[in-house]
Design a protein around this motif. Structure first.
Motif, PDB file in Angstrom:
ATOM      1  N   ARG A  73       0.829  -1.218   0.000  1.00 17.64           N
ATOM      2  CA  ARG A  73       0.000   0.000   0.000  1.00 17.64           C
ATOM      3  C   ARG A  73       0.858   1.261   0.000  1.00 17.64           C
ATOM      4  O   ARG A  73       0.535   2.237  -0.675  1.00 17.64           O
ATOM      5  CB  ARG A  73      -0.951  -0.015   1.184  1.00 17.64           C
ATOM      6  N   VAL A  74       1.957   1.251   0.724  1.00 17.80           N
ATOM      7  CA  VAL A  74       2.867   2.406   0.751  1.00 17.80           C
ATOM      8  C   VAL A  74       3.525   2.577  -0.615  1.00 17.80           C
ATOM      9  O   VAL A  74       3.618   3.698  -1.135  1.00 17.80           O
ATOM     10  CB  VAL A  74       3.923   2.246   1.867  1.00 17.80           C
ATOM     11  N   ILE A  75       3.948   1.478  -1.205  1.00 19.76           N
ATOM     12  CA  ILE A  75       4.571   1.528  -2.527  1.00 19.76           C
ATOM     13  C   ILE A  75       3.579   2.079  -3.554  1.00 19.76           C
ATOM     14  O   ILE A  75       3.908   2.948  -4.363  1.00 19.76           O
ATOM     15  CB  ILE A  75       5.082   0.139  -2.945  1.00 19.76           C
ATOM     16  N   ASP A  76       2.335   1.591  -3.502  1.00 16.90           N
ATOM     17  CA  ASP A  76       1.313   2.083  -4.427  1.00 16.90           C
ATOM     18  C   ASP A  76       1.050   3.571  -4.247  1.00 16.90           C
ATOM     19  O   ASP A  76       0.875   4.300  -5.228  1.00 16.90           O
ATOM     20  CB  ASP A  76       0.011   1.298  -4.238  1.00 16.90           C
ATOM     21  N   MET A  77       1.031   4.033  -3.007  1.00 17.08           N
ATOM     22  CA  MET A  77       0.786   5.457  -2.764  1.00 17.08           C
ATOM     23  C   MET A  77       1.934   6.298  -3.325  1.00 17.08           C
ATOM     24  O   MET A  77       1.698   7.340  -3.944  1.00 17.08           O
ATOM     25  CB  MET A  77       0.623   5.714  -1.270  1.00 17.08           C
ATOM     26  N   LEU A  78       3.156   5.840  -3.161  1.00 16.20           N
ATOM     27  CA  LEU A  78       4.295   6.569  -3.729  1.00 16.20           C
ATOM     28  C   LEU A  78       4.256   6.555  -5.256  1.00 16.20           C
ATOM     29  O   LEU A  78       4.618   7.547  -5.902  1.00 16.20           O
ATOM     30  CB  LEU A  78       5.611   5.978  -3.222  1.00 16.20           C
ATOM     31  N   ILE A  79       3.800   5.455  -5.838  1.00 14.59           N
ATOM     32  CA  ILE A  79       3.683   5.380  -7.296  1.00 14.59           C
ATOM     33  C   ILE A  79       2.627   6.359  -7.790  1.00 14.59           C
ATOM     34  O   ILE A  79       2.831   7.063  -8.785  1.00 14.59           O
ATOM     35  CB  ILE A  79       3.369   3.933  -7.737  1.00 14.59           C
ATOM     36  N   ILE A  80       1.512   6.434  -7.091  1.00 17.26           N
ATOM     37  CA  ILE A  80       0.454   7.386  -7.470  1.00 17.26           C
ATOM     38  C   ILE A  80       0.982   8.815  -7.400  1.00 17.26           C
ATOM     39  O   ILE A  80       0.763   9.621  -8.307  1.00 17.26           O
ATOM     40  CB  ILE A  80      -0.781   7.194  -6.571  1.00 17.26           C
ATOM     41  N   LYS A  81       1.697   9.128  -6.319  1.00 17.18           N
ATOM     42  CA  LYS A  81       2.269  10.479  -6.188  1.00 17.18           C
ATOM     43  C   LYS A  81       3.291  10.757  -7.284  1.00 17.18           C
ATOM     44  O   LYS A  81       3.351  11.860  -7.827  1.00 17.18           O
ATOM     45  CB  LYS A  81       2.915  10.649  -4.813  1.00 17.18           C
ATOM     46  N   GLY A  82       4.098   9.759  -7.625  1.00 13.48           N
ATOM     47  CA  GLY A  82       5.087   9.923  -8.687  1.00 13.48           C
ATOM     48  C   GLY A  82       4.438  10.147 -10.039  1.00 13.48           C
ATOM     49  O   GLY A  82       4.918  10.947 -10.846  1.00 13.48           O
ATOM     50  N   GLN A  83       3.330   9.450 -10.295  1.00 13.59           N
ATOM     51  CA  GLN A  83       2.608   9.647 -11.553  1.00 13.59           C
ATOM     52  C   GLN A  83       2.006  11.050 -11.616  1.00 13.59           C
ATOM     53  O   GLN A  83       2.016  11.689 -12.676  1.00 13.59           O
ATOM     54  CB  GLN A  83       1.522   8.589 -11.704  1.00 13.59           C
TER      55      GLN A  83
END
Length: 123
Positions: A73-83
């Motif tokens: 979930r943390v990795i996904d949130m960082l990916i969303i922010k990066g996108q």
């Protein structure tokens, strides 16, 4: 009674995007590749005083900073922010100062002893 407490404490959470670590890893690699491909255009469009290689090195450092994460979930949130950051950067919704803030030098520690404070003129 104790088994119910254990089951309640280890509750299953709903994933944001990825179902497992492998899928999150693929998403992170795709985000890295997207940033890597866009960097020459970003450098030219924002006219930043850094080379493409320096920007790619900074991108690599930013991704390496988060390589130890294991929570999907943390990795996904960082990916969303990066996108979101990539979209804002590519569409020129940012200013040059926002881009240059990624290259801030690390802050030097403030002096603690009297003589160092006196020589730097710090109260």
């Amino acid at each position: 009674m104790a088994s119910q407490a254990v089951r309640g404490g280890a509750r299953q959470v709903k994933p944001l995007l990825s179902l497992d670590n492998e899928e999150a890893r693929k998403r992170a690699l795709n985000l890295y590749k997207a940033w890597y491909r866009q960097l020459p255009y970003i450098v030219r469009q924002y006219d930043i005083p850094k080379s493409v290689e320096q920007c790619r090195q900074r991108l690599r450092e930013e991704f390496k900073k988060h390589e130890c994460l294991t929570d999907v979930r943390v990795i996904d949130m960082l990916i969303i922010k990066g996108q979101m950051e990539l979209k804002e950067t590519v569409h020129v919704w940012k200013q040059k100062g926002h881009i240059m803030s990624y290259f801030k030098p690390t802050a030097e520690p403030k002096p603690t002893d009297f003589l160092s404070k006196f020589l730097q003129g710090v109260n």
